[in-house]
Motif scaffolding. Structure first.
Motif, mmCIF file in Angstrom:
data_model
loop_
_atom_site.group_PDB
_atom_site.id
_atom_site.type_symbol
_atom_site.label_atom_id
_atom_site.label_comp_id
_atom_site.label_asym_id
_atom_site.label_seq_id
_atom_site.Cartn_x
_atom_site.Cartn_y
_atom_site.Cartn_z
ATOM 1 N N PHE A 34 0.857 -1.186 0.000
ATOM 2 C CA PHE A 34 0.000 0.000 0.000
ATOM 3 C C PHE A 34 0.891 1.233 0.000
ATOM 4 C CE2 PHE A 34 -2.236 3.279 2.451
ATOM 5 C CZ PHE A 34 -3.362 3.397 1.679
ATOM 6 N N ARG A 35 0.470 2.250 -0.738
ATOM 7 C CA ARG A 35 1.278 3.467 -0.768
ATOM 8 C C ARG A 35 0.795 4.426 0.311
ATOM 9 N NH1 ARG A 35 -0.167 3.863 -6.213
ATOM 10 N NH2 ARG A 35 -0.823 5.953 -5.790
ATOM 11 N N CYS A 55 10.299 14.204 -7.319
ATOM 12 C CA CYS A 55 9.029 14.304 -6.595
ATOM 13 C C CYS A 55 8.097 15.272 -7.303
ATOM 14 C CB CYS A 55 9.273 14.797 -5.172
ATOM 15 S SG CYS A 55 7.743 15.115 -4.307
ATOM 16 N N ALA A 57 5.423 16.641 -6.374
ATOM 17 C CA ALA A 57 4.758 17.630 -5.536
ATOM 18 C C ALA A 57 5.759 18.534 -4.831
ATOM 19 C CB ALA A 57 3.885 16.927 -4.509
ATOM 20 N N VAL A 82 1.842 13.642 -2.472
ATOM 21 C CA VAL A 82 0.655 13.061 -3.088
ATOM 22 C C VAL A 82 0.697 11.534 -3.041
ATOM 23 C CG1 VAL A 82 0.207 15.027 -4.556
ATOM 24 C CG2 VAL A 82 1.645 13.201 -5.393
ATOM 25 N N HIS A 83 1.623 10.977 -2.301
ATOM 26 C CA HIS A 83 1.697 9.533 -2.073
ATOM 27 C C HIS A 83 1.801 8.740 -3.367
ATOM 28 C CE1 HIS A 83 0.680 10.716 1.936
ATOM 29 N NE2 HIS A 83 -0.319 11.387 1.437
ATOM 30 N N CYS A 84 2.683 9.201 -4.247
ATOM 31 C CA CYS A 84 2.813 8.531 -5.522
ATOM 32 C C CYS A 84 3.917 7.493 -5.486
ATOM 33 C CB CYS A 84 3.110 9.539 -6.601
ATOM 34 S SG CYS A 84 4.647 10.393 -6.324
ATOM 35 N N ALA A 85 4.808 7.557 -4.500
ATOM 36 C CA ALA A 85 5.910 6.607 -4.358
ATOM 37 C C ALA A 85 6.946 6.745 -5.465
ATOM 38 C CB ALA A 85 5.431 5.173 -4.285
ATOM 39 N N GLN A 86 6.953 7.872 -6.151
ATOM 40 C CA GLN A 86 8.003 8.062 -7.153
ATOM 41 C C GLN A 86 9.369 8.163 -6.472
ATOM 42 O OE1 GLN A 86 7.833 7.951 -10.537
ATOM 43 N NE2 GLN A 86 10.053 8.071 -10.377
ATOM 44 N N ARG B 50 6.821 21.158 -15.176
ATOM 45 C CA ARG B 50 7.161 19.877 -14.574
ATOM 46 C C ARG B 50 7.807 18.995 -15.636
ATOM 47 N NH1 ARG B 50 5.932 21.952 -10.515
ATOM 48 N NH2 ARG B 50 4.561 21.316 -8.820
ATOM 49 N N GLN B 54 7.255 13.860 -13.808
ATOM 50 C CA GLN B 54 6.390 14.464 -12.787
ATOM 51 C C GLN B 54 4.994 14.715 -13.328
ATOM 52 O OE1 GLN B 54 8.879 17.835 -11.990
ATOM 53 N NE2 GLN B 54 9.472 17.025 -10.002
ATOM 54 N N TYR B 57 2.080 12.242 -12.752
ATOM 55 C CA TYR B 57 1.287 12.344 -11.519
ATOM 56 C C TYR B 57 0.388 13.555 -11.548
ATOM 57 C CZ TYR B 57 4.715 8.930 -10.462
ATOM 58 O OH TYR B 57 5.490 7.818 -10.543
ATOM 59 N N ARG B 61 -4.113 13.634 -11.782
ATOM 60 C CA ARG B 61 -5.028 14.385 -10.929
ATOM 61 C C ARG B 61 -5.974 15.277 -11.703
ATOM 62 N NH1 ARG B 61 -1.319 12.152 -8.438
ATOM 63 N NH2 ARG B 61 -1.655 11.532 -6.282
ATOM 64 N N GLY B 142 -1.622 -0.223 -5.121
ATOM 65 C CA GLY B 142 -1.296 0.370 -3.829
ATOM 66 C C GLY B 142 -2.153 1.561 -3.476
ATOM 67 N N ASN B 143 -3.138 1.871 -4.305
ATOM 68 C CA ASN B 143 -4.025 2.964 -3.945
ATOM 69 C C ASN B 143 -5.359 2.772 -4.629
ATOM 70 O OD1 ASN B 143 -5.193 5.573 -3.468
ATOM 71 N ND2 ASN B 143 -3.135 6.260 -2.999
ATOM 72 N N ALA B 148 -1.408 5.456 -10.125
ATOM 73 C CA ALA B 148 -0.008 5.782 -10.395
ATOM 74 C C ALA B 148 0.729 4.569 -10.911
ATOM 75 C CB ALA B 148 0.660 6.337 -9.137
ATOM 76 N N ARG B 156 4.677 0.487 -13.412
ATOM 77 C CA ARG B 156 5.596 0.493 -12.281
ATOM 78 C C ARG B 156 5.523 -0.772 -11.459
ATOM 79 N NH1 ARG B 156 4.035 5.623 -9.193
ATOM 80 N NH2 ARG B 156 5.753 5.055 -7.843
ATOM 81 N N ARG B 157 4.433 -1.487 -11.536
ATOM 82 C CA ARG B 157 4.318 -2.672 -10.689
ATOM 83 C C ARG B 157 3.881 -3.868 -11.506
ATOM 84 N NH1 ARG B 157 2.135 -1.276 -4.778
ATOM 85 N NH2 ARG B 157 3.404 0.559 -4.432
#
Ligand code: SF4
Ligand code: SF4
Lengths: 152, 400, 323
Positions: A34-35, A55, A57, A82-86, B50, B54, B57, B61, B142-143, B148, B156-157
């Motif tokens: 989980f992130r 990052c 953010a 932003v809990h992206c785990a980058q 960005r 970046q 992400y 949103r 994970g979310n 993401a 990524r996963r």
């Protein structure tokens, strides 16, 4: 058209256990990987600043505290994160990790800031990720793909 | 007696700020007017500052529900600019998440339609079953909302065998429940009575007003980017484009429920044929100068991203056309001569995602026809003037 | 002594305290059943099994700021909630459960009380309309007109449906109607179509799904109650709860054989039967979607009224030829 077609389904659920949980008193478990919120293992950080750069953010801030001692301070602004785990993906030494906390509200955004002050580690970065050979039956690797470290 | 009722910017039927001014005569709507711009977030401008990585992400949103469609659309475009191709396993996983997202979005919409029509039990049951697919998405990425999972050059996963079996098992539950909702939605008299014949959009109108997605398909326009302009691996996946001919809200419901079935088939195909190999390749950071238009079929319709690169690691321009924007015109025309009671249904039938569709506003002077730039100080002055006029009696504090 | 007794009657049982406790309990029951039908939990936290949740809601609302819109008719706006509560509280006294003087009748049991009860149950509708109109909000105004439009739909079928058992029993007194059916319970089956019509009409009277049109939140925000807040809203909510108890009590009296068995047993019967009617109302609420106001009128005149008329004719024939 059927009149009252829904009634059997409704009555069937009358004595069933509710599908919801009594949230603040009982909690559901989050899945593994989980992130949640990012945190740092300061003993392995080599201050390459890859996390700070990637990052989205701008939530990671690394400042030099003492150049001679090679002391650095990393701040993670969880109010911006932003809990992206980058950052986890970008870190070459796996110094960044995500925990599974999701109830992280606070009354002030300053309470969400986390800081680590540490001496720069001397760890050899892993050889730039050979894009993970995902064998079909292999479990999900905790820090999966690192495609972003390469720089042209 | 004619009077105006304001629907929005804050209204229980709308989950996001948009303003519809309805001129009504009794229960009948005579005129409808739409005002946008309550939720402009400057995403396109922000994207120019960005890096491509970046920006994934950031584009995620744009929308809270079809977050994956926007990143997919963006990543496809950037991958074309960077001249990398995601490995096959990565692509399979990318579109697996896309289809799971479509399932969750359509189930969500079913619930919303139920709620807007005042059928709260339907809402509760569909949202309960939506949790199944939400849990799958959470386990994969994970979310629950912002997966993401996309990255430049793949995903990524990876998923393991246990998760693969679990998803295949859950499909059984989802299929059974979807069949049940199809039967129920088409049979409960009070629900069908609310949906049938409401918000008619003929095939010609749908084409003329550029409707997209399920809104157009419910009017018999078999248009689906996945089939018309196959991106990724959609060229090799067998699926049908679902349409309906009833042209009303009931038709839009039926199309969405049928699409759920198609999505389950696609998910099953993807999982059964999942190739081995890496899920991502390394992507360079900088793109050569150039531009690209990328399209994908979001749950709400065709989603378009235009990206212009200038050789740096940041895009020079990103332009997003979210599907909701294309459907506004079709909606407004439907509202006229309808009932007040149908406003939420007709409006919800396009599955509006309002903040996705908010773009820069250019004010054009009505007399000279010249575009004007309004500065912050001007806005403040105008607001103060207006506040001064309104609050003669009470001393309202101007927030600006 | 008799003064004390009167005070007890007015304030404790069957007066205000009991009315408050039982109607909040019924709201809890309705909410809980509705939630469980939807596979949810319903109130759980306040009190045992959330029993005190409606009470907590009431007191919370009482403590909230009370806003009166500038353009509203202030007198009406303030008086209507109190008046409404008084009306339904009076109606509750007419239910033949409270045995003040079972043999001789008395102030709450007289010939024609069924008409008075029906009349008192119609008043809340008018009060809702006036409340909506006096608050001058567009949403309220639309809600108010919807209240009246619906009223013309469901009121006649309700009267017809409720009057047919009265005709069968040959009495206009609730207690006597109940006694008639207690003597011949088989005849209750005759009234089954009437019972169905009456349950649907009561659902419409209480403005619950599928008839929650006057305050359909996704269309006209709060509808009738848009401008009401604080104490006034609390009173209106309590009023709706009491109305639910009274109307289910009425249906239980005329269609389910009343509440025989004296003070205690009769009271238990009252609880069981009203809860059964409320359960039916909750089930109807869970199983349907809101319909449009024009559909209400056409449904009421197309299906409910004919059914009630057929029932009435059947009862008249039955009474003329068989009994
Ligand atoms: S999780 Fe994402 S937003 Fe948060 S610190 Fe890491 S890279 Fe930044
Ligand atoms: S990427 Fe890892 S090693 Fe580099 S600065 Fe961040 S935490 Fe430290």
């Amino acid at each position: 058209m059927r009149i009252a077609g829904f009634v059997p389904e409704l009555l069937r659920h009358l004595f069933k256990k509710p599908a919801t949980v009594d949230y603040p008193f009982r909690k559901l478990e989050v899945p593994k990987d989980f992130r949640g919120t990012p945190f740092l293992h300061p003993e392995t950080c080599i201050v390459c600043r890859a996390c700070e750069r990637d990052c989205p953010a701008e939530a990671i801030e690394i400042v030099e505290v003492n150049a001679a001692e090679k002391r650095f301070k990393m701040t993670i602004h969880n109010d911006r994160c932003v809990h992206c785990a980058q950052c986890v993906d970008s870190c070459p030494t796996d110094a960044m990790e995500m925990d599974d906390k999701f109830e992280i509200s606070a009354f002030s955004r300053w309470d969400l800031k986390e800081e680590w002050e540490y001496v720069r580690a001397v760890v050899k970065p892993k050889p730039a990720a050979p894009a993970p050979q995902a064998a079909p039956a292999a479990p999900v690797s905790p820090s999966p793909v690192k495609p972003s470290e390469s720089e042209t | 007696m004619k009077f105006q009722i304001p629907i929005g910017p804050q209204h229980p039927a709308l989950k996001e700020p948009i303003s519809l001014r309805m001129t009504v005569e009794g229960e009948v709507i005579r005129d409808a007017d739409l005002r946008l711009g309550y939720n402009h977030r400057g995403i396109e401008k922000l994207a120019e500052e960005r890096t491509y990585l970046q920006n994934i992400y950031l584009t995620e949103r744009i929308c809270g529900i079809c977050s994956h469609s926007h990143t997919t659309c963006f990543v496809q475009g950037v991958e074309a600019l960077l001249e990398v191709v995601a490995p096959r396993r990565g692509q399979f996983l990318r579109y697996l998440v896309a289809e799971l997202e479509r399932v969750h979005s359509h189930l969500l919409w079913l619930g919303v339609a139920g709620h807007e029509a005042g059928f709260d039990s339907f809402f509760m049951y569909t949202w309960r079953d939506r949790e199944v697919v939400m849990d799958i998405l959470e386990m994969i990425s994970g979310n629950r909302v912002h997966y993401a999972i996309n990255t430049l050059g793949g995903v990524r996963r990876d998923i393991d065998e246990a998760l693969r079996t679990k998803i295949l098992d859950s499909l059984g539950i989802l299929r059974a429940r979807t069949d049940y909702y199809f039967k129920l939605g088409a049979n409960e008299p009070s629900f069908v009575g609310r949906l049938a014949g409401v918000g008619r959009l003929s095939k010609e109108d749908a084409l003329a007003l550029c409707a997209v997605g399920p809104t157009a398909r419910a009017s018999g326009v078999a248009h689906d980017v996945r089939r018309d302009d196959p991106y990724g691996i959609y060229g090799e996946i067998p699926f049908e484009v679902c349409t309906a001919d009833s042209c009303d809200v009931l038709g839009r419901t039926v199309v969405r429920i049928k699409e759920l079935g198609q999505s389950y088939n696609i998910i099953e195909y993807l999982l059964r044929n999942l190739p081995d190999g890496p899920v991502a390749v390394k992507a360079p950071r900088r793109a050569k100068p150039g531009e690209v238009v990328s399209r994908d079929e979001a749950p709400r319709g065709e989603n378009i991203h235009y990206i212009k690169a200038n050789g740096s690691d940041k895009p020079e321009r990103l332009k997003v056309r979210a599907p909701t924007l294309a459907n506004y015109a079709a909606t407004l025309a439907r509202l006229k001569n309808g009932f007040i009671a149908d406003i939420p249904l007709i409006f919800a039938a396009i599955d509006p995602c309002i903040c996705c569709a908010e773009r820069t506003v250019e004010l054009i002077d009505g007399r000279s026809g010249r575009p004007t730039v309004v500065r912050w100080s001007d806005l403040r002055r105008r607001a103060a003037r207006r506040a001064g006029r309104v609050s003669k009696k009470r001393n309202v504090e101007c927030p600006l | 002594m008799s003064a004390l007794k009167t005070l007890l009657y007015v304030f404790v049982y069957p007066g205000l305290v009991f009315m408050f406790v039982y109607s909040t309990f019924c709201e809890w029951f309705d909410r809980k059943v509705y939630a469980r039908l939807q596979n949810r939990m319903g109130p759980t936290h306040t009190g045992r099994w959330g029993l005190l949740q409606p009470v907590a809601d009431f007191f919370k609302l009482m403590a909230k700021e009370d806003i009166v819109p500038e353009k509203a008719d202030k007198t009406m706006f303030t008086l209507l909630p109190i008046f409404g509560l008084a009306v339904v509280a009076t109606a509750m006294l007419l239910l033949p459960v409270w045995h003040f003087n079972p043999a001789a009748g008395g102030f709450n049991s007289f010939s024609g009380d069924i008409i008075v009860l029906l009349y008192l149950l119609s008043l809340p509708t008018i009060i809702f309309f006036l409340a909506a109109w006096s608050s001058t909000n567009v949403f309220s105004t639309v809600g108010g007109t919807r209240v009246l439009t619906m009223f013309f739909g469901y009121e006649v079928p309700l009267f017809l449906a409720v009057l047919s058992p009265a005709l069968l029993a040959g009495s206009w007194r609730l207690a006597e109607i109940a006694r008639f059916f207690q003597a011949k319970p088989v005849l209750l089956l005759v009234n089954l179509p009437g019972f169905i019509v009456a349950v649907i009409c009561v659902q419409a009277k209480l403005e619950r799904t599928p008839f929650d049109i006057p305050h359909a939140e996704t269309e006209i925000v709060g509808g009738t109650f848009t401008e009401f807040s604080g104490k006034k809203l609390a009173f209106f909510r309590l009023m709706t709860d009491v109305e639910m108890v009274v109307s289910s009590g009425l249906l239980a009296t005329v269609f389910l054989g009343g509440f025989p068995g004296g003070l205690v047993l009769g009271f238990l019967q009252f609880i069981v039967k009203t809860l059964f009617v409320i359960f039916l109302l909750s089930l109807l609420r869970a199983a349907t979607s809101r319909i449009r106001v024009d559909q209400v009128v056409s449904f009421a005149w197309g299906y409910l009224a004919p059914l009630a008329v057929v029932q009435l004719f059947f009862v008249i024939l039955l009474k003329g030829f068989v009994l």
